[in-house]
Design a protein around this motif. Structure first.
Motif, PDB file in Angstrom:
ATOM      1  N   GLY A 140      44.911  39.187  29.719  1.00 11.26           N
ATOM      2  CA  GLY A 140      43.522  39.335  29.277  1.00 11.26           C
ATOM      3  C   GLY A 140      42.480  38.537  30.043  1.00 11.26           C
ATOM      4  N   TRP A 141      42.722  38.293  31.306  1.00 12.94           N
ATOM      5  CA  TRP A 141      41.755  37.583  32.131  1.00 12.94           C
ATOM      6  C   TRP A 141      41.266  38.491  33.242  1.00 12.94           C
ATOM      7  CZ3 TRP A 141      40.182  32.334  31.681  1.00 12.94           C
ATOM      8  CH2 TRP A 141      40.707  31.679  30.560  1.00 12.94           C
ATOM      9  N   SER A 142      40.025  38.259  33.686  1.00 11.43           N
ATOM     10  CA  SER A 142      39.433  39.024  34.779  1.00 11.43           C
ATOM     11  C   SER A 142      39.274  38.131  35.994  1.00 11.43           C
ATOM     12  CB  SER A 142      38.057  39.559  34.370  1.00 11.43           C
ATOM     13  OG  SER A 142      38.182  40.497  33.329  1.00 11.43           O
ATOM     14  N   LYS A 143      39.633  38.685  37.155  1.00 14.51           N
ATOM     15  CA  LYS A 143      39.500  37.951  38.417  1.00 14.51           C
ATOM     16  C   LYS A 143      38.154  38.313  39.034  1.00 14.51           C
ATOM     17  CE  LYS A 143      41.893  37.189  42.802  1.00 14.51           C
ATOM     18  NZ  LYS A 143      43.086  37.578  43.600  1.00 14.51           N
ATOM     19  N   THR A 144      37.372  37.305  39.412  1.00 16.61           N
ATOM     20  CA  THR A 144      36.070  37.543  40.030  1.00 16.61           C
ATOM     21  C   THR A 144      36.253  37.834  41.512  1.00 16.61           C
ATOM     22  OG1 THR A 144      35.654  35.249  40.645  1.00 16.61           O
ATOM     23  CG2 THR A 144      35.007  35.906  38.414  1.00 16.61           C
ATOM     24  N   GLN A 145      35.219  38.325  42.138  1.00 13.48           N
ATOM     25  CA  GLN A 145      35.284  38.635  43.565  1.00 13.48           C
ATOM     26  C   GLN A 145      35.556  37.389  44.409  1.00 13.48           C
ATOM     27  OE1 GLN A 145      31.549  40.323  44.761  1.00 13.48           O
ATOM     28  NE2 GLN A 145      30.399  38.439  44.414  1.00 13.48           N
ATOM     29  N   ASP A 146      35.321  36.214  43.851  1.00 15.46           N
ATOM     30  CA  ASP A 146      35.560  34.965  44.570  1.00 15.46           C
ATOM     31  C   ASP A 146      36.961  34.416  44.348  1.00 15.46           C
ATOM     32  OD1 ASP A 146      32.943  35.108  45.454  1.00 15.46           O
ATOM     33  OD2 ASP A 146      32.189  33.970  43.758  1.00 15.46           O
ATOM     34  N   GLY A 147      37.759  35.105  43.524  1.00 19.28           N
ATOM     35  CA  GLY A 147      39.130  34.684  43.314  1.00 19.28           C
ATOM     36  C   GLY A 147      39.330  33.740  42.144  1.00 19.28           C
ATOM     37  N   TYR A 148      38.349  33.620  41.276  1.00 19.71           N
ATOM     38  CA  TYR A 148      38.460  32.778  40.087  1.00 19.71           C
ATOM     39  C   TYR A 148      38.584  33.665  38.856  1.00 19.71           C
ATOM     40  CZ  TYR A 148      37.206  29.109  43.298  1.00 19.71           C
ATOM     41  OH  TYR A 148      37.218  28.246  44.350  1.00 19.71           O
ATOM     42  N   TYR A 149      38.884  33.051  37.705  1.00 18.69           N
ATOM     43  CA  TYR A 149      39.210  33.823  36.513  1.00 18.69           C
ATOM     44  C   TYR A 149      38.331  33.421  35.328  1.00 18.69           C
ATOM     45  CZ  TYR A 149      43.223  35.191  39.239  1.00 18.69           C
ATOM     46  OH  TYR A 149      44.010  35.697  40.227  1.00 18.69           O
ATOM     47  N   VAL A 150      38.039  34.443  34.507  1.00 18.79           N
ATOM     48  CA  VAL A 150      37.297  34.240  33.267  1.00 18.79           C
ATOM     49  C   VAL A 150      37.924  35.161  32.216  1.00 18.79           C
ATOM     50  CG1 VAL A 150      35.516  35.971  33.797  1.00 18.79           C
ATOM     51  CG2 VAL A 150      34.990  34.113  32.241  1.00 18.79           C
ATOM     52  N   SER A 151      37.954  34.709  30.985  1.00 22.08           N
ATOM     53  CA  SER A 151      38.546  35.511  29.925  1.00 22.08           C
ATOM     54  C   SER A 151      37.815  36.846  29.783  1.00 22.08           C
ATOM     55  CB  SER A 151      38.470  34.755  28.592  1.00 22.08           C
ATOM     56  OG  SER A 151      38.925  35.586  27.545  1.00 22.08           O
ATOM     57  N   SER A 152      38.573  37.935  29.778  1.00 17.18           N
ATOM     58  CA  SER A 152      37.980  39.275  29.658  1.00 17.18           C
ATOM     59  C   SER A 152      37.281  39.466  28.323  1.00 17.18           C
ATOM     60  CB  SER A 152      39.057  40.345  29.829  1.00 17.18           C
ATOM     61  OG  SER A 152      39.615  40.271  31.125  1.00 17.18           O
ATOM     62  N   GLU A 153      37.694  38.730  27.301  1.00 20.38           N
ATOM     63  CA  GLU A 153      37.047  38.827  25.985  1.00 20.38           C
ATOM     64  C   GLU A 153      35.588  38.382  26.031  1.00 20.38           C
ATOM     65  OE1 GLU A 153      39.251  36.473  23.205  1.00 20.38           O
ATOM     66  OE2 GLU A 153      40.991  37.795  23.246  1.00 20.38           O
ATOM     67  N   LEU A 154      35.239  37.593  27.046  1.00 21.88           N
ATOM     68  CA  LEU A 154      33.882  37.052  27.143  1.00 21.88           C
ATOM     69  C   LEU A 154      33.012  37.835  28.128  1.00 21.88           C
ATOM     70  CD1 LEU A 154      34.957  33.316  27.157  1.00 21.88           C
ATOM     71  CD2 LEU A 154      34.116  34.665  25.230  1.00 21.88           C
ATOM     72  N   LEU A 155      33.479  39.022  28.515  1.00 18.92           N
ATOM     73  CA  LEU A 155      32.724  39.878  29.433  1.00 18.92           C
ATOM     74  C   LEU A 155      32.407  41.200  28.751  1.00 18.92           C
ATOM     75  CD1 LEU A 155      34.726  39.317  32.756  1.00 18.92           C
ATOM     76  CD2 LEU A 155      32.636  38.155  31.988  1.00 18.92           C
ATOM     77  N   THR A 156      31.266  41.772  29.107  1.00 20.53           N
ATOM     78  CA  THR A 156      30.850  43.060  28.544  1.00 20.53           C
ATOM     79  C   THR A 156      30.255  43.910  29.667  1.00 20.53           C
ATOM     80  OG1 THR A 156      29.485  44.090  26.839  1.00 20.53           O
ATOM     81  CG2 THR A 156      28.572  42.158  27.889  1.00 20.53           C
ATOM     82  N   ASP A 157      30.110  45.202  29.400  1.00 20.27           N
ATOM     83  CA  ASP A 157      29.591  46.129  30.418  1.00 20.27           C
ATOM     84  C   ASP A 157      28.074  46.099  30.535  1.00 20.27           C
ATOM     85  OD1 ASP A 157      32.118  47.019  31.116  1.00 20.27           O
ATOM     86  OD2 ASP A 157      32.119  48.582  29.585  1.00 20.27           O
ATOM     87  N   ILE A 158      27.376  45.650  29.486  1.00 19.47           N
ATOM     88  CA  ILE A 158      25.907  45.623  29.504  1.00 19.47           C
ATOM     89  C   ILE A 158      25.424  44.236  29.090  1.00 19.47           C
ATOM     90  CG2 ILE A 158      25.564  48.090  29.094  1.00 19.47           C
ATOM     91  CD1 ILE A 158      25.149  47.434  26.147  1.00 19.47           C
ATOM     92  N   PRO A 159      24.309  43.769  29.661  1.00 19.84           N
ATOM     93  CA  PRO A 159      23.785  42.461  29.241  1.00 19.84           C
ATOM     94  C   PRO A 159      23.265  42.537  27.813  1.00 19.84           C
ATOM     95  CG  PRO A 159      22.286  43.494  30.812  1.00 19.84           C
ATOM     96  CD  PRO A 159      23.488  44.390  30.690  1.00 19.84           C
ATOM     97  N   SER A 160      23.313  41.412  27.124  1.00 22.16           N
ATOM     98  CA  SER A 160      22.823  41.398  25.731  1.00 22.16           C
ATOM     99  C   SER A 160      21.367  41.050  25.673  1.00 22.16           C
ATOM    100  CB  SER A 160      23.620  40.396  24.914  1.00 22.16           C
ATOM    101  OG  SER A 160      23.532  39.110  25.464  1.00 22.16           O
TER     102      SER A 160
END
Length: 143
Positions: free
Chosen positions: A123-143
């Protein structure tokens, strides 16, 4: 006739004197009005209003350096990089690997734009820079 001439002279002198006194009094008053005491001077404030056009730019992230962690987990590369937005109250840690046991290298704030290039099974997403952030904290549209 002497009395009449004397009377005209006296009236003329009186009139000229009265005129001179009023000129002096007016010029004295003008000087006082032109130079008020500093304590009596009110500062002038000029108000201006500007209207800025709404912006659609969202801050983006670029990692500190290249990630030096050896990948020991499975990750699935996306067919193309995907733009995601951070959703949080304060900040989200950006980590060297897909889990909270990895070192945090940066922080994301709410609505930051992140380019995701891969996801992991946990459940983690890899950024284009090679680092990771929890996918639960990402969304498709800004709030």
């Amino acid at each position: 006739m002497k009395n009449s001439s004397l009377l005209v002279k006296i009236c003329s002198v009186a009139l000229i004197s009265a005129l001179a006194v009023s000129i002096v009094a007016c010029s004295s008053k003008d000087k006082k009005e032109k130079k008020p005491a500093e304590s009596e001077v009110e500062p002038s404030v000029e108000m201006t209003t500007t209207t800025a056009a709404p912006t659609t730019t969202v801050p983006t992230f670029s990692g500190p350096d290249t990630n030096d962690i050896t990948i020991s987990w499975d990750e699935t590369a996306l067919t193309e990089p995907t733009v995601k937005y951070v959703k949080c109250n304060e900040f989200v840690n950006v980590r060297k690997g897909p889990g909270t046991d990895y070192e945090a290298v940066a922080k994301f704030t709410n609505n930051m734009q992140v380019i995701v290039v891969a996801t992991t099974a946990n459940g983690w997403s890899k950024t284009q820079d090679g680092y990771y952030v929890s996918s639960e904290l990402l969304t498709d549209i800004p709030s």
